[in-house]
Design a protein around this motif. Structure first.
Motif, mmCIF file in Angstrom:
data_model
loop_
_atom_site.group_PDB
_atom_site.id
_atom_site.type_symbol
_atom_site.label_atom_id
_atom_site.label_comp_id
_atom_site.label_asym_id
_atom_site.label_seq_id
_atom_site.Cartn_x
_atom_site.Cartn_y
_atom_site.Cartn_z
ATOM 1 N N LEU A 242 0.553 -83.956 -4.175
ATOM 2 C CA LEU A 242 0.035 -83.268 -5.357
ATOM 3 C C LEU A 242 1.137 -83.040 -6.385
ATOM 4 O O LEU A 242 2.242 -82.621 -6.050
ATOM 5 N N GLU A 243 0.850 -83.332 -7.643
ATOM 6 C CA GLU A 243 1.807 -83.050 -8.700
ATOM 7 C C GLU A 243 1.979 -81.549 -8.851
ATOM 8 O O GLU A 243 1.054 -80.771 -8.627
ATOM 9 N N PHE A 244 3.181 -81.145 -9.267
ATOM 10 C CA PHE A 244 3.487 -79.722 -9.295
ATOM 11 C C PHE A 244 2.635 -78.975 -10.315
ATOM 12 O O PHE A 244 2.255 -77.827 -10.089
ATOM 13 N N LYS A 245 2.340 -79.599 -11.449
ATOM 14 C CA LYS A 245 1.525 -78.910 -12.453
ATOM 15 C C LYS A 245 0.132 -78.619 -11.904
ATOM 16 O O LYS A 245 -0.433 -77.540 -12.151
ATOM 17 N N ALA A 246 -0.435 -79.573 -11.155
ATOM 18 C CA ALA A 246 -1.743 -79.332 -10.542
ATOM 19 C C ALA A 246 -1.636 -78.240 -9.486
ATOM 20 O O ALA A 246 -2.530 -77.379 -9.381
ATOM 21 N N PHE A 247 -0.551 -78.248 -8.700
ATOM 22 C CA PHE A 247 -0.337 -77.202 -7.694
ATOM 23 C C PHE A 247 -0.208 -75.835 -8.355
ATOM 24 O O PHE A 247 -0.755 -74.831 -7.869
ATOM 25 N N LEU A 248 0.494 -75.774 -9.467
ATOM 26 C CA LEU A 248 0.684 -74.510 -10.170
ATOM 27 C C LEU A 248 -0.642 -73.934 -10.648
ATOM 28 O O LEU A 248 -0.936 -72.745 -10.434
ATOM 29 N N HIS A 249 -1.475 -74.753 -11.277
ATOM 30 C CA HIS A 249 -2.708 -74.252 -11.870
ATOM 31 C C HIS A 249 -3.800 -74.026 -10.832
ATOM 32 O O HIS A 249 -4.623 -73.108 -10.987
ATOM 33 N N GLU A 250 -3.845 -74.828 -9.774
ATOM 34 C CA GLU A 250 -4.950 -74.731 -8.824
ATOM 35 C C GLU A 250 -4.653 -73.822 -7.643
ATOM 36 O O GLU A 250 -5.583 -73.310 -7.018
ATOM 37 N N VAL A 251 -3.365 -73.623 -7.323
ATOM 38 C CA VAL A 251 -3.013 -72.818 -6.149
ATOM 39 C C VAL A 251 -2.251 -71.560 -6.547
ATOM 40 O O VAL A 251 -2.646 -70.437 -6.207
ATOM 41 N N MET A 252 -1.166 -71.718 -7.283
ATOM 42 C CA MET A 252 -0.315 -70.578 -7.589
ATOM 43 C C MET A 252 -0.971 -69.605 -8.576
ATOM 44 O O MET A 252 -0.789 -68.390 -8.460
ATOM 45 N N LEU A 253 -1.704 -70.120 -9.547
ATOM 46 C CA LEU A 253 -2.304 -69.267 -10.573
ATOM 47 C C LEU A 253 -3.745 -68.901 -10.249
ATOM 48 O O LEU A 253 -4.509 -68.508 -11.139
ATOM 49 N N LEU A 254 -4.122 -69.009 -8.995
ATOM 50 C CA LEU A 254 -5.452 -68.596 -8.576
ATOM 51 C C LEU A 254 -5.570 -67.078 -8.723
ATOM 52 O O LEU A 254 -4.807 -66.330 -8.100
ATOM 53 N N PRO A 255 -6.484 -66.567 -9.539
ATOM 54 C CA PRO A 255 -6.548 -65.111 -9.771
ATOM 55 C C PRO A 255 -6.981 -64.366 -8.508
ATOM 56 O O PRO A 255 -7.908 -64.770 -7.807
ATOM 57 N N CYS A 256 -6.275 -63.292 -8.230
ATOM 58 C CA CYS A 256 -6.546 -62.526 -7.016
ATOM 59 C C CYS A 256 -6.325 -61.045 -7.309
ATOM 60 O O CYS A 256 -5.351 -60.659 -7.968
ATOM 61 N N GLN A 257 -7.229 -60.216 -6.824
ATOM 62 C CA GLN A 257 -7.124 -58.768 -6.985
ATOM 63 C C GLN A 257 -6.733 -58.164 -5.639
ATOM 64 O O GLN A 257 -7.356 -58.430 -4.612
ATOM 65 N N ILE A 258 -5.665 -57.362 -5.638
ATOM 66 C CA ILE A 258 -5.178 -56.738 -4.408
ATOM 67 C C ILE A 258 -5.616 -55.274 -4.407
ATOM 68 O O ILE A 258 -5.267 -54.511 -5.319
ATOM 69 N N VAL A 259 -6.381 -54.906 -3.400
ATOM 70 C CA VAL A 259 -6.968 -53.565 -3.327
ATOM 71 C C VAL A 259 -6.529 -52.915 -2.025
ATOM 72 O O VAL A 259 -6.571 -53.534 -0.954
ATOM 73 N N ARG A 260 -6.074 -51.680 -2.117
ATOM 74 C CA ARG A 260 -5.745 -50.895 -0.919
ATOM 75 C C ARG A 260 -6.921 -49.962 -0.634
ATOM 76 O O ARG A 260 -7.258 -49.116 -1.454
ATOM 77 N N ALA A 261 -7.526 -50.128 0.547
ATOM 78 C CA ALA A 261 -8.678 -49.310 0.904
ATOM 79 C C ALA A 261 -8.721 -49.148 2.419
ATOM 80 O O ALA A 261 -8.570 -50.116 3.162
ATOM 81 N N GLY A 262 -8.911 -47.910 2.864
ATOM 82 C CA GLY A 262 -9.011 -47.644 4.289
ATOM 83 C C GLY A 262 -7.770 -48.024 5.069
ATOM 84 O O GLY A 262 -7.868 -48.468 6.224
ATOM 85 N N GLY A 263 -6.612 -47.878 4.464
ATOM 86 C CA GLY A 263 -5.365 -48.221 5.147
ATOM 87 C C GLY A 263 -5.137 -49.716 5.263
ATOM 88 O O GLY A 263 -4.278 -50.151 6.047
ATOM 89 N N ARG A 264 -5.873 -50.503 4.506
ATOM 90 C CA ARG A 264 -5.719 -51.944 4.566
ATOM 91 C C ARG A 264 -5.479 -52.501 3.161
ATOM 92 O O ARG A 264 -5.825 -51.881 2.168
ATOM 93 N N LEU A 265 -4.875 -53.675 3.134
ATOM 94 C CA LEU A 265 -4.722 -54.409 1.885
ATOM 95 C C LEU A 265 -5.773 -55.507 1.850
ATOM 96 O O LEU A 265 -5.845 -56.340 2.757
ATOM 97 N N LEU A 266 -6.593 -55.484 0.810
ATOM 98 C CA LEU A 266 -7.636 -56.489 0.652
ATOM 99 C C LEU A 266 -7.267 -57.422 -0.498
ATOM 100 O O LEU A 266 -6.910 -56.967 -1.587
ATOM 101 N N TYR A 267 -7.321 -58.707 -0.224
ATOM 102 C CA TYR A 267 -7.057 -59.718 -1.243
ATOM 103 C C TYR A 267 -8.413 -60.282 -1.696
ATOM 104 O O TYR A 267 -9.080 -61.002 -0.959
ATOM 105 N N ARG A 268 -8.811 -59.943 -2.888
ATOM 106 C CA ARG A 268 -10.110 -60.329 -3.400
ATOM 107 C C ARG A 268 -9.921 -61.457 -4.413
ATOM 108 O O ARG A 268 -9.418 -61.252 -5.522
ATOM 109 N N LEU A 269 -10.292 -62.682 -3.998
ATOM 110 C CA LEU A 269 -10.159 -63.837 -4.877
ATOM 111 C C LEU A 269 -11.237 -63.795 -5.944
ATOM 112 O O LEU A 269 -12.416 -63.654 -5.646
#
Length: 292
Positions: A242-269
């Motif tokens: 995979l070319e790095f630009k495609a890796f950057l946009h499709e994997v690294m820049l995938l939007p994700c919300q990190i929520v702390r709830a009930g003593g856990r970390l939730l990663y919400r894509l």
């Protein structure tokens, strides 16, 4: 990756980096190590040490007069025709090649042109001056014809030599391995235009060296992610190519919300693409490795 002054030869100090690479591979668990390089990286003074350490190597070696004379005096019966494998396999229907416009222009304007007639391979043993033992020399003989205006002018024979300690390989396998660049041209292109690590945007040698290392680490992150994939999945090979630009946009820049709830970390894509399943598998595998 090392940033050096532009007036330094590329092979200077290469042996030390070969040794560092071999040590890194051993610590990573690899049991077989094979070096490959062109004529500038032969490093004859170090071949004995690498051979004793169980490291294989295939290096190009300069067509020195003594090697050329030995090749010329080899009996014709020891030469074997070299059949190069096709560059790719046709999966559907072979396409018709377009007309070679360049060759027609060269012929019409009377330019001098060289054309390959045939290739043969042979071998003999040879001890470089800096070595204490003999190694295998595989010689590639190319029969060429020079033409001008489509008329043959003269014929020429050129010799190319490769030194190796792979005694069980066929001559064709040695030549093919030496000519295979291991995808390095694409790697250099990606480090230059994809990351970009080779642009040298700063004003000092040290600063540009740090920039190159940071860029190379970004590229290594993609490669490490590919090597973490389970055998049998297609993600590993796809990530490595995979070319790095495609890796950057499709994997690294995938939007994700990190929520702390009930003593856990939730990663919400917040977005889905075909790489999400791969990221979930890698996350689970890293979690298992952490507790083992």
């Amino acid at each position: 990756m090392v940033n050096r002054s532009g007036n330094r030869p590329s092979y200077e100090g290469a042996a030390a980096y070969f040794d560092k690479a071999a040590d890194l591979c051993r610590r990573a668990g690899f049991r077989q190590i094979l070096f490959r390089g062109d004529t500038d990286f032969t490093q004859a003074a170090y071949l004995d040490g690498w051979d004793q350490a169980g490291i294989g190597f295939v290096f190009g070696i300069d067509a020195q007069p003594n090697l050329v004379e030995r090749a010329k005096h080899l009996p014709e019966r020891v030469w074997e025709q070299l059949e190069r494998p096709p560059g790719y396999q046709v999966k559907t229907v072979p396409r018709q090649r377009p007309a070679n416009v360049k060759d027609e222009v060269v012929r019409r304007r009377g330019y001098r042109n060289v054309r390959l007639l045939s290739e043969q391979v042979a071998e003999f043993n040879y001890r470089p001056g800096a070595c204490r033992q003999e190694y295998r020399i595989v010689v590639l003989r190319k029969q060429l014809v020079w033409e001008r205006g489509g008329v043959e002018v003269e014929r020429e024979t050129r010799y190319f030599f490769y030194i190796t300690n792979r005694w069980t390989w066929s001559c064709a396998a040695v030549v093919q391995f030496a000519n295979d660049r291991g995808n390095q041209e694409n790697l250099i292109e990606q480090l230059k235009n994809g990351v970009p690590a080779l642009r040298a945007p700063l004003n000092t040698l040290e600063a540009n060296g740090a920039w190159m290392v940071l860029g190379a680490l970004a590229w290594s992150l993609k490669v490490w992610l590919g090597l973490l994939q389970q055998p049998g999945t297609t993600y590993g090979a796809r990530l490595l190519k995979l070319e790095f630009k495609a890796f950057l946009h499709e994997v690294m820049l995938l939007p994700c919300q990190i929520v702390r709830a009930g003593g856990r970390l939730l990663y919400r894509l917040l977005q889905w693409n075909p790489w999400v399943a791969m990221l979930c598998e890698v996350s689970e595998r890293l979690r298992q490795l952490r507790w083992t």
